[in-house]
Write a protein that holds these residues in place. Structure first.
Motif, mmCIF file in Angstrom:
data_model
loop_
_atom_site.group_PDB
_atom_site.id
_atom_site.type_symbol
_atom_site.label_atom_id
_atom_site.label_comp_id
_atom_site.label_asym_id
_atom_site.label_seq_id
_atom_site.Cartn_x
_atom_site.Cartn_y
_atom_site.Cartn_z
ATOM 1 N N ALA A 102 0.819 -1.211 0.000
ATOM 2 C CA ALA A 102 0.000 0.000 0.000
ATOM 3 C C ALA A 102 0.852 1.260 0.000
ATOM 4 C CB ALA A 102 -0.937 0.000 1.212
ATOM 5 N N ALA A 103 1.979 1.231 0.725
ATOM 6 C CA ALA A 103 2.851 2.400 0.775
ATOM 7 C C ALA A 103 3.427 2.715 -0.603
ATOM 8 C CB ALA A 103 3.977 2.176 1.785
ATOM 9 N N GLU A 104 3.891 1.685 -1.288
ATOM 10 C CA GLU A 104 4.456 1.900 -2.621
ATOM 11 C C GLU A 104 3.377 2.388 -3.586
ATOM 12 O OE1 GLU A 104 7.001 2.176 -5.821
ATOM 13 O OE2 GLU A 104 7.361 2.127 -3.666
ATOM 14 N N ALA A 105 2.181 1.831 -3.477
ATOM 15 C CA ALA A 105 1.081 2.281 -4.345
ATOM 16 C C ALA A 105 0.783 3.754 -4.107
ATOM 17 C CB ALA A 105 -0.162 1.431 -4.084
ATOM 18 N N LEU A 116 -6.295 13.266 -5.892
ATOM 19 C CA LEU A 116 -7.297 12.629 -5.030
ATOM 20 C C LEU A 116 -7.054 11.132 -5.051
ATOM 21 C CD1 LEU A 116 -9.984 12.712 -3.351
ATOM 22 C CD2 LEU A 116 -11.194 12.466 -5.539
ATOM 23 N N ILE A 117 -7.165 10.488 -3.881
ATOM 24 C CA ILE A 117 -7.031 9.036 -3.798
ATOM 25 C C ILE A 117 -8.363 8.438 -3.380
ATOM 26 C CG2 ILE A 117 -6.001 7.125 -2.485
ATOM 27 C CD1 ILE A 117 -3.406 8.694 -2.402
ATOM 28 N N LEU A 118 -8.874 7.501 -4.174
ATOM 29 C CA LEU A 118 -10.037 6.704 -3.819
ATOM 30 C C LEU A 118 -9.519 5.352 -3.346
ATOM 31 C CD1 LEU A 118 -12.341 7.481 -6.898
ATOM 32 C CD2 LEU A 118 -12.116 8.749 -4.746
ATOM 33 N N GLY A 119 -9.808 4.977 -2.098
ATOM 34 C CA GLY A 119 -9.244 3.793 -1.488
ATOM 35 C C GLY A 119 -8.363 4.239 -0.316
ATOM 36 N N PRO A 120 -7.666 3.312 0.315
ATOM 37 C CA PRO A 120 -7.647 1.884 0.036
ATOM 38 C C PRO A 120 -8.889 1.173 0.574
ATOM 39 C CG PRO A 120 -6.265 2.365 1.925
ATOM 40 C CD PRO A 120 -6.751 3.689 1.411
ATOM 41 N N LEU A 121 -8.886 -0.145 0.438
ATOM 42 C CA LEU A 121 -10.036 -0.949 0.819
ATOM 43 C C LEU A 121 -10.039 -1.305 2.302
ATOM 44 C CD1 LEU A 121 -12.528 -2.734 0.156
ATOM 45 C CD2 LEU A 121 -10.922 -4.533 -0.525
ATOM 46 N N ILE A 122 -8.918 -1.784 2.806
ATOM 47 C CA ILE A 122 -8.891 -2.276 4.182
ATOM 48 C C ILE A 122 -8.258 -1.246 5.118
ATOM 49 C CG2 ILE A 122 -8.864 -4.697 3.481
ATOM 50 C CD1 ILE A 122 -5.885 -4.764 3.988
ATOM 51 N N ARG A 123 -8.739 -1.230 6.341
ATOM 52 C CA ARG A 123 -8.331 -0.183 7.290
ATOM 53 C C ARG A 123 -6.851 -0.242 7.616
ATOM 54 N NH1 ARG A 123 -10.165 -1.979 13.376
ATOM 55 N NH2 ARG A 123 -9.144 -3.995 13.383
ATOM 56 N N GLU A 124 -6.243 -1.438 7.592
ATOM 57 C CA GLU A 124 -4.825 -1.552 7.926
ATOM 58 C C GLU A 124 -3.951 -0.751 6.962
ATOM 59 O OE1 GLU A 124 -6.947 -4.846 9.845
ATOM 60 O OE2 GLU A 124 -6.935 -4.051 7.795
ATOM 61 N N ASN A 125 -4.457 -0.470 5.771
ATOM 62 C CA ASN A 125 -3.671 0.272 4.785
ATOM 63 C C ASN A 125 -3.919 1.779 4.820
ATOM 64 O OD1 ASN A 125 -2.499 -2.053 3.780
ATOM 65 N ND2 ASN A 125 -3.992 -2.312 2.139
ATOM 66 N N VAL A 126 -4.961 2.196 5.528
ATOM 67 C CA VAL A 126 -5.355 3.602 5.472
ATOM 68 C C VAL A 126 -4.287 4.520 6.044
ATOM 69 C CG1 VAL A 126 -7.041 5.316 6.235
ATOM 70 C CG2 VAL A 126 -7.812 3.047 5.505
ATOM 71 N N GLY A 127 -3.747 4.167 7.196
ATOM 72 C CA GLY A 127 -2.784 5.033 7.860
ATOM 73 C C GLY A 127 -1.579 5.352 7.017
ATOM 74 N N VAL A 128 -0.963 4.341 6.436
ATOM 75 C CA VAL A 128 0.258 4.569 5.649
ATOM 76 C C VAL A 128 -0.062 5.337 4.380
ATOM 77 C CG1 VAL A 128 0.088 2.346 4.430
ATOM 78 C CG2 VAL A 128 2.317 3.463 4.696
ATOM 79 N N VAL A 129 -1.192 5.045 3.755
ATOM 80 C CA VAL A 129 -1.587 5.780 2.551
ATOM 81 C C VAL A 129 -1.846 7.243 2.896
ATOM 82 C CG1 VAL A 129 -3.416 6.047 0.820
ATOM 83 C CG2 VAL A 129 -2.493 3.780 1.317
ATOM 84 N N ALA A 130 -2.555 7.468 3.999
ATOM 85 C CA ALA A 130 -2.882 8.837 4.401
ATOM 86 C C ALA A 130 -1.624 9.653 4.704
ATOM 87 C CB ALA A 130 -3.800 8.814 5.618
ATOM 88 N N ASP A 131 -0.649 9.036 5.363
ATOM 89 C CA ASP A 131 0.586 9.751 5.710
ATOM 90 C C ASP A 131 1.320 10.214 4.450
ATOM 91 O OD1 ASP A 131 0.143 9.470 8.391
ATOM 92 O OD2 ASP A 131 1.478 7.745 8.640
ATOM 93 N N THR A 142 -11.501 6.620 1.643
ATOM 94 C CA THR A 142 -11.325 5.178 1.780
ATOM 95 C C THR A 142 -12.655 4.441 1.716
ATOM 96 O OG1 THR A 142 -10.536 3.399 3.238
ATOM 97 C CG2 THR A 142 -11.353 5.379 4.302
ATOM 98 N N PHE A 143 -12.595 3.188 1.239
ATOM 99 C CA PHE A 143 -13.781 2.340 1.191
ATOM 100 C C PHE A 143 -13.955 1.541 2.482
ATOM 101 C CE2 PHE A 143 -12.291 2.508 -3.345
ATOM 102 C CZ PHE A 143 -13.246 3.430 -3.753
ATOM 103 N N SER A 144 -13.075 1.763 3.449
ATOM 104 C CA SER A 144 -13.190 1.098 4.747
ATOM 105 C C SER A 144 -14.463 1.557 5.453
ATOM 106 C CB SER A 144 -11.975 1.442 5.604
ATOM 107 O OG SER A 144 -12.160 1.053 6.954
ATOM 108 N N ASN A 145 -14.941 0.730 6.390
ATOM 109 C CA ASN A 145 -16.115 1.126 7.195
ATOM 110 C C ASN A 145 -15.725 1.391 8.648
ATOM 111 O OD1 ASN A 145 -15.665 -1.430 8.215
ATOM 112 N ND2 ASN A 145 -17.802 -2.087 8.077
ATOM 113 N N ASP A 146 -14.444 1.647 8.882
ATOM 114 C CA ASP A 146 -13.968 1.904 10.241
ATOM 115 C C ASP A 146 -13.913 3.410 10.478
ATOM 116 O OD1 ASP A 146 -12.795 2.021 12.698
ATOM 117 O OD2 ASP A 146 -11.072 0.754 12.201
#
Length: 387
Positions: A102-105, A116-131, A142-146
């Motif tokens: 996810a970080a490389e993506a 603009l970023i649509l995603g990621p799917l799972i919550r475990e990836n949100v933090g690193v993508v957001a940073d 994000t498409f997560s529901n958390d």
């Protein structure tokens, strides 16, 4: 209400002549014009991502390989479908595979100039993508529901269970319930359900008589239901579980002889056999309206040859809201994040939704009741937000 309306062009069936009006989707991603679904390959490079003067660059970060690839494929296809259905001409959506990192993506997405970023799917990836996105002032939807991952530059598009529980508790209270009990599973979902239950009951001035937790198996939930039944003194019971295990718990409650309003969660939505489950007769649960979903699903299947995962509608709606905001977004400039918090919100496959200060999508929910072998709507979803 401001937002995107559904015209005849939206959800056009496959085979109809729909021109994309120059809206380019980067080659070798899954957001290509519909055809046999392409296998995912490496992400975009400078050679395949040309300069844009009239198109906004939007990144889609989803798993295109590994065990979650079918879900990612649905989301990617749904974004393509939204572009085609609306005949969009000012968006370029590029897909990046989060399964390979996810970080490389995210790094590649911002390096490629996506605003603009649509995603990621799972919550475990949100933090690193957001940073990584934050370093370039790029918001993340994000498409997560958390709900816990929302805030700052992160907006949660997924359906959060807390809203379903709150809507049902308010409905039960309005229909005479005052004393509540709950059967809550162990784990993250249970913790969120329990917090939402307690907040909602306090919000309507009700009383919490009993709460029992359980491990997610037949024996444990039956034992929890028996303990709650012995406690007694309640007229409404939340069972924060899918319909199969919830039915076992409800069967124990039915034997106590006192009328009880069983309350389910959004996990019951879309379960075809729920209406024939005798122990759940009379139970209620809240979910987004399905009025538009079947049209979406039929159009998706006609175009791509298979049924979508239900989460695909989030990809479709994410494109619709992006298009709505694009009218006030200059190409090459940062995405106008403040526009996500429009008071009137947006209209999508699941009906009205809007982002509040928390960054979580607030949705208009309907209350459904299981009665005599049918699931009926006893309190329709609002058609707009009034405040």
């Amino acid at each position: 209400m401001s937002g995107i309306t559904f015209s005849r062009r939206v959800f056009a069936i496959a085979g109809a002549t729909i021109v994309l009006a120059g809206c380019q989707v980067v080659p070798k991603t899954t957001t290509a014009p519909p055809a046999p679904t392409p296998a995912p390959t490496a992400g975009p490079t400078e050679e395949v991502l040309p300069e844009d003067e009239t198109r906004h660059r939007v990144a889609l970060l989803v798993p295109m390989s590994g065990e979650n690839a079918p879900v990612g494929q649905t989301l990617a296809n749904a974004t393509t479908m939204a572009l085609l259905d609306t005949n969009a001409s000012n968006l370029r959506i590029t897909t990046y595979d989060t399964a390979s990192g996810a970080a490389e993506a995210a790094r590649r997405a911002v390096a490629d100039g996506n605003k603009l970023i649509l995603g990621p799917l799972i919550r475990e990836n949100v933090g690193v993508v957001a940073d990584i996105a934050r370093s370039r002032d790029v918001p993340v939807i994000t498409f997560s529901n958390d709900a816990a991952v929302a805030g700052g530059n992160v907006f949660v598009m997924g359906h959060v269970p807390e809203q379903s529980i709150e809507r049902s508790v308010r409905y039960a209270d309005a229909n005479g319930a005052n004393s509540f009990a709950a059967i809550i599973p162990d784990g993250d979902y249970g913790e969120r359900a329990e917090a939402a239950f307690e907040t909602s009951v306090r919000g309507v001035g009700g009383n919490i008589v009993a709460e029992e937790d359980y491990q997610r198996n037949n024996t444990s939930i039956v034992s929890a239901a028996q303990r709650v039944a012995q406690a007694g003194g309640f007229d409404a019971l939340l069972i924060a579980e899918g319909p199969r295990l919830a039915a076992r718990a409800a069967n124990e409650i039915a034997g106590r002889g006192t009328p009880t309003q069983i309350i389910g969660t959004e996990l019951w939505s879309g379960e075809a056999g729920i209406a024939q489950t005798r122990s759940l007769d009379g139970a209620i649960f809240s979910a987004v309206s399905d009025a538009r979903y079947q049209t979406f699903a039929n159009a998706y299947e006609a175009r791509f040859g298979n049924a979508p995962y239900r989460i695909g509608r989030l990809g479709y709606d994410a494109v619709l809201l992006t298009l709505r905001i694009s009218n006030d977004w200059r190409v090459g400039r940062d995405f106008p994040t403040s526009m996500l918090r429009q008071d009137g919100g947006f209209i999508g496959v699941d009906g009205p939704f809007r982002f509040g200060r928390s960054g979580v999508a607030e949705r208009a929910l309907e209350v459904r009741k299981i009665e005599n072998g049918r699931v009926t709507i006893v309190s329709p979803a609002p058609t707009k937000f009034d405040d």
